[in-house]
Design a protein around this motif. Structure first.
Motif, PDB file in Angstrom:
ATOM      1  N   ARG A   1     -33.730 -44.162   6.001  1.00  0.00           N
ATOM      2  CA  ARG A   1     -35.097 -44.474   6.420  1.00  0.00           C
ATOM      3  C   ARG A   1     -35.388 -45.926   6.030  1.00  0.00           C
ATOM      4  N   ALA A   2     -36.112 -46.655   6.872  1.00  0.00           N
ATOM      5  CA  ALA A   2     -36.252 -48.093   6.634  1.00  0.00           C
ATOM      6  C   ALA A   2     -37.673 -48.567   6.927  1.00  0.00           C
TER       7      ALA A   2
ATOM      8  N   ILE B   1     -39.867 -51.956  17.007  1.00  0.00           N
ATOM      9  CA  ILE B   1     -40.084 -50.877  16.039  1.00  0.00           C
ATOM     10  C   ILE B   1     -40.653 -49.653  16.745  1.00  0.00           C
ATOM     11  N   ALA B   2     -41.607 -49.866  17.646  1.00  0.00           N
ATOM     12  CA  ALA B   2     -42.204 -48.744  18.364  1.00  0.00           C
ATOM     13  C   ALA B   2     -41.165 -47.993  19.190  1.00  0.00           C
ATOM     14  N   LEU B   3     -40.254 -48.727  19.843  1.00  0.00           N
ATOM     15  CA  LEU B   3     -39.198 -48.070  20.628  1.00  0.00           C
ATOM     16  C   LEU B   3     -38.273 -47.257  19.733  1.00  0.00           C
ATOM     17  N   ALA B   4     -37.937 -47.804  18.578  1.00  0.00           N
ATOM     18  CA  ALA B   4     -37.089 -47.064  17.646  1.00  0.00           C
ATOM     19  C   ALA B   4     -37.776 -45.785  17.196  1.00  0.00           C
ATOM     20  N   ARG B   5     -39.051 -45.870  16.926  1.00  0.00           N
ATOM     21  CA  ARG B   5     -39.790 -44.689  16.492  1.00  0.00           C
ATOM     22  C   ARG B   5     -39.887 -43.656  17.615  1.00  0.00           C
ATOM     23  N   GLU B   6     -40.072 -44.130  18.845  1.00  0.00           N
ATOM     24  CA  GLU B   6     -40.120 -43.202  19.973  1.00  0.00           C
ATOM     25  C   GLU B   6     -38.808 -42.451  20.134  1.00  0.00           C
ATOM     26  N   ALA B   7     -37.730 -43.090  19.706  1.00  0.00           N
ATOM     27  CA  ALA B   7     -36.410 -42.435  19.761  1.00  0.00           C
ATOM     28  C   ALA B   7     -36.165 -41.542  18.547  1.00  0.00           C
TER      29      ALA B   7
ATOM     30  N   LEU C   1     -35.739 -44.649   0.585  1.00  0.00           N
ATOM     31  CA  LEU C   1     -36.185 -45.589   1.612  1.00  0.00           C
ATOM     32  C   LEU C   1     -35.551 -46.949   1.356  1.00  0.00           C
ATOM     33  N   TYR C   2     -35.046 -47.571   2.401  1.00  0.00           N
ATOM     34  CA  TYR C   2     -34.642 -48.980   2.325  1.00  0.00           C
ATOM     35  C   TYR C   2     -35.807 -49.801   2.839  1.00  0.00           C
ATOM     36  N   ILE C   3     -36.330 -50.698   1.997  1.00  0.00           N
ATOM     37  CA  ILE C   3     -37.508 -51.481   2.342  1.00  0.00           C
ATOM     38  C   ILE C   3     -37.184 -52.947   2.110  1.00  0.00           C
ATOM     39  N   SER C   4     -37.501 -53.801   3.084  1.00  0.00           N
ATOM     40  CA  SER C   4     -36.959 -55.157   3.021  1.00  0.00           C
ATOM     41  C   SER C   4     -37.908 -56.226   3.532  1.00  0.00           C
ATOM     42  N   HIS C   5     -38.011 -57.305   2.755  1.00  0.00           N
ATOM     43  CA  HIS C   5     -38.482 -58.587   3.259  1.00  0.00           C
ATOM     44  C   HIS C   5     -37.319 -59.128   4.078  1.00  0.00           C
ATOM     45  N   LEU C   6     -37.490 -59.203   5.374  1.00  0.00           N
ATOM     46  CA  LEU C   6     -36.393 -59.522   6.276  1.00  0.00           C
ATOM     47  C   LEU C   6     -35.756 -60.870   5.947  1.00  0.00           C
ATOM     48  N   ARG C   7     -34.521 -61.029   6.371  1.00  0.00           N
ATOM     49  CA  ARG C   7     -33.786 -62.272   6.110  1.00  0.00           C
ATOM     50  C   ARG C   7     -34.516 -63.482   6.689  1.00  0.00           C
ATOM     51  N   SER C   8     -35.264 -63.248   7.740  1.00  0.00           N
ATOM     52  CA  SER C   8     -36.127 -64.293   8.304  1.00  0.00           C
ATOM     53  C   SER C   8     -37.339 -63.625   8.919  1.00  0.00           C
ATOM     54  N   GLU C   9     -38.499 -64.246   8.733  1.00  0.00           N
ATOM     55  CA  GLU C   9     -39.706 -63.816   9.415  1.00  0.00           C
ATOM     56  C   GLU C   9     -40.155 -64.873  10.419  1.00  0.00           C
TER      57      GLU C   9
ATOM     58  N   ASP D   1     -37.830 -68.204  12.570  1.00  0.00           N
ATOM     59  CA  ASP D   1     -36.922 -68.551  13.664  1.00  0.00           C
ATOM     60  C   ASP D   1     -35.941 -67.424  13.985  1.00  0.00           C
ATOM     61  N   ALA D   2     -35.533 -66.663  12.982  1.00  0.00           N
ATOM     62  CA  ALA D   2     -34.576 -65.574  13.205  1.00  0.00           C
ATOM     63  C   ALA D   2     -35.223 -64.213  12.955  1.00  0.00           C
ATOM     64  N   LEU D   3     -36.526 -64.090  13.227  1.00  0.00           N
ATOM     65  CA  LEU D   3     -37.234 -62.833  12.982  1.00  0.00           C
ATOM     66  C   LEU D   3     -36.596 -61.662  13.713  1.00  0.00           C
ATOM     67  N   LEU D   4     -36.370 -61.801  14.994  1.00  0.00           N
ATOM     68  CA  LEU D   4     -35.880 -60.666  15.774  1.00  0.00           C
ATOM     69  C   LEU D   4     -34.463 -60.286  15.378  1.00  0.00           C
ATOM     70  N   GLU D   5     -33.637 -61.288  15.096  1.00  0.00           N
ATOM     71  CA  GLU D   5     -32.271 -60.997  14.636  1.00  0.00           C
ATOM     72  C   GLU D   5     -32.305 -60.302  13.277  1.00  0.00           C
ATOM     73  N   SER D   6     -33.238 -60.704  12.424  1.00  0.00           N
ATOM     74  CA  SER D   6     -33.338 -60.095  11.102  1.00  0.00           C
ATOM     75  C   SER D   6     -33.874 -58.671  11.193  1.00  0.00           C
ATOM     76  N   LEU D   7     -34.817 -58.447  12.099  1.00  0.00           N
ATOM     77  CA  LEU D   7     -35.276 -57.082  12.334  1.00  0.00           C
ATOM     78  C   LEU D   7     -34.138 -56.226  12.863  1.00  0.00           C
ATOM     79  N   ASP D   8     -33.325 -56.797  13.733  1.00  0.00           N
ATOM     80  CA  ASP D   8     -32.167 -56.053  14.245  1.00  0.00           C
ATOM     81  C   ASP D   8     -31.211 -55.670  13.116  1.00  0.00           C
ATOM     82  N   GLU D   9     -31.088 -56.522  12.091  1.00  0.00           N
ATOM     83  CA  GLU D   9     -30.246 -56.163  10.959  1.00  0.00           C
ATOM     84  C   GLU D   9     -30.771 -54.903  10.278  1.00  0.00           C
ATOM     85  N   LEU D  10     -32.077 -54.827  10.069  1.00  0.00           N
ATOM     86  CA  LEU D  10     -32.652 -53.629   9.464  1.00  0.00           C
ATOM     87  C   LEU D  10     -32.455 -52.411  10.360  1.00  0.00           C
ATOM     88  N   LEU D  11     -32.658 -52.581  11.662  1.00  0.00           N
ATOM     89  CA  LEU D  11     -32.454 -51.470  12.590  1.00  0.00           C
ATOM     90  C   LEU D  11     -30.991 -51.036  12.614  1.00  0.00           C
TER      91      LEU D  11
END
Length: 532
Positions: free
Chosen positions: A239-240, A263-269, A210-218, A220-230
């Motif tokens: 798996r992440a 995250i929910a959309l990714a899981r639905e896929a 599993l890759y598990i991460s405190h995102l690069r930003s939680e 101002d750049a939360l969504l961009e950082s989540l996109d990095e994990l995705l």
């Protein structure tokens, strides 16, 4: 083999989310042999659970307890909440490390041990040999790997460096590591770019880790950082999981719903993405984490030298006062000094315990940003509590069926020297707070679902075979508790207070907590990922 233990007369929740059933749990050695009706006559120890809930032991997916467990393996703050497995590895882990990095980790954790274990397994084995109440498992810390490659330098790893680091990661995965854990706001782990992380995630994916991460930003750049994990999941198939999912700072609070939806959309896929959380409106981070990363290039000594330079300190203060997406500005996310709580006095004796940073700033005759830097200069390793989470967002995240629970804290007794240190209430209250406040009082989910989030869900995600369930053949990690009485008692003013309501805890078939008190027996083991 005859029965060694029977938990009789309780309502059993198996960890899979099903409603509780009236049954006995029959144990032989370290395994559950049946969940049903125990024979009237047997030679095993009996735990009377009449009127109580019986659950699998809780899995803390984000623990920082390993330095303290090397000193005292009792883990009493967690044991009294029903935690039977501690999982390490956010940013750093007990190996792989050399002496210099071990000394650095000792300072960061304000610990009394130097964690210079050549391999992760060496560190986990040392905890087990010393005697430990809960089981222990770990990710490989991304900061450990980054240090092995380039120390504290802010640069890309060379090809040979990345190959060597990837080789170390592969060896650790073969030896049972859960995967790779990163915290991308802290140097040196922050200096890894997406391509470097992708190369390491390919190694993790090859081993079904599993890759598990405190995102690069939680924030101002939360969504961009989540996109990095995705993106890492999409590019490598790894798996992440997102560590302690949240949106920092009032102006970023609307992003929490968007993050949950992505995250929910990714899981639905069909993509294997998950998250964990702690159930508090404030986080805890070292105060030095507020300093922009460019001033930390070169490590703690380099930062200390820059803090001693008035011109560079003015530049740091100006950066702290400026909204930016270039780094995680925890100071502004908390609303400035009024949202930052210091949990202990400074090393030089300056009064700070229980005071907000703005009050300390007034004492020092400085503004809040200047005072933050002065505190770091005087006491480099002090941590702080940051109030930056929206209560509604906290409940939104906790409602998600793919969110498990982690304390993001240590585990130790509420006695000196630990009780003399500052801490966050989550050290003593995380799991009790989920069961009491959010499940029973706020009714965010059923009791069976709360148990699943802390047992079956994390055990499956982490690939911990035989853990997290009460079914025949599973390991006998068992908790007996009163759902009506379970509660956290730790507060911001008095954080060193044990939780209530957990009466008995069994680890690998051996009672570690009986009648609400530790037995002194330490039956925990080092756990390995399935397939390793």
């Amino acid at each position: 083999m005859g029965l060694s233990l029977v938990v009789r007369g309780g309502t059993v929740y198996d960890g899979g989310g099903a409603p509780g059933v009236a049954a006995d749990v029959l144990v032989a050695g370290d395994r559950v042999v049946d969940v049903g009706t125990a024979p009237a006559e047997h030679s095993g120890l009996v735990i009377d659970a009449t009127g109580l809930a019986v659950t699998p032991g809780f899995v803390n997916v984000l623990s920082h307890a390993w330095p303290d467990l090397l000193v005292d393996g009792g883990a009493e703050s967690e044991l009294r909440q029903g935690v039977t497995t501690e999982v390490f590895g956010e940013a750093d882990s007990p190996g792989p490390a050399d002496r210099a990095y071990g000394d650095y980790l000792r300072d960061v954790y304000e610990a009394s041990v130097t964690a210079d274990f050549r391999r992760l397994g060496d560190g986990l084995d040392a905890i087990e040999r010393g005697g430990v109440a809960p089981n222990v498992a770990s990710f490989v810390g991304g900061a450990n790997l980054r240090y092995l490659g380039a120390g504290f330098a802010d640069r890309r790893l060379s090809g040979p460096e990345l190959d060597r680091v990837g080789g170390v990661l592969a060896e650790e995965l073969q030896d049972g590591a859960l995967g790779l854990g990163t915290a991308l706001i802290y140097p040196p782990g922050r200096y890894a770019d997406t391509d470097e992380l992708a190369a390491l995630c390919e190694v993790v994916a090859d081993h079904d880790g599993l890759y598990i991460s405190h995102l690069r930003s939680e924030g101002d750049a939360l969504l961009e950082s989540l996109d990095e994990l995705l993106t890492l999941n999409e590019r490598t198939g790894v798996r992440a999981e997102v560590y302690h999912l949240k949106a920092l700072g009032r102006r970023n609070w609307p992003k929490m719903r968007q993050a949950v939806e992505r995250i929910a959309l990714a899981r639905e896929a069909g993509r294997p993405i998950s998250a964990d959380m702690y159930p508090y409106e404030a986080g805890g981070n070292p105060l030095y984490a507020c300093v922009p990363p460019r001033f930390q290039d070169g490590g703690p000594e380099a930062l200390a030298a820059r803090l001693a330079d008035p011109a560079q300190r003015r530049e740091m203060a100006a950066a702290l006062r400026t909204e930016t997406a270039e780094f995680e500005n925890l100071f502004l996310a908390a609303g400035g000094g009024s949202g930052v709580l210091l949990p202990r006095d400074l090393r030089d004796g300056t009064p700070a315990r229980g005071r907000r940073l703005d009050a300390v700033a007034a004492t020092l005759g400085m503004d809040d940003a200047e005072a933050l830097l002065e505190v770091v200069a005087r006491d480099p390793w002090i941590s702080a509590v940051y109030f930056f989470v929206d209560p509604a967002n906290l409940e939104l995240g906790l409602r998600q069926p793919w969110v498990s629970i982690g304390s993001d804290a240590s585990a130790h007794p509420a006695s000196p020297p630990w009780s003399e240190r500052g801490t966050h209430p989550r050290t003593y209250g995380t799991f009790a707070r989920v069961l009491g406040h959010f499940c029973r009082d706020r009714k965010l989910f059923s009791f069976a679902e709360a148990v699943r989030r802390m047992t079956g869900l994390p055990a499956e995600t982490l690939r911990l075979p035989g853990r997290g369930r009460l079914t025949p053949g599973s390991y006998a990690d068992i908790v007996v508790l009163d759902p009506d009485a379970v509660a956290d008692t730790a507060t911001w003013d008095e954080p060193h207070r044990y939780a209530l309501g957990v009466r008995d805890v069994v680890v690998n078939g051996v009672p570690a907590l009986s009648g609400g008190m530790p037995t002194g027996v330490r039956p925990g083991r080092r756990l390995r990922r399935a397939g390793s």
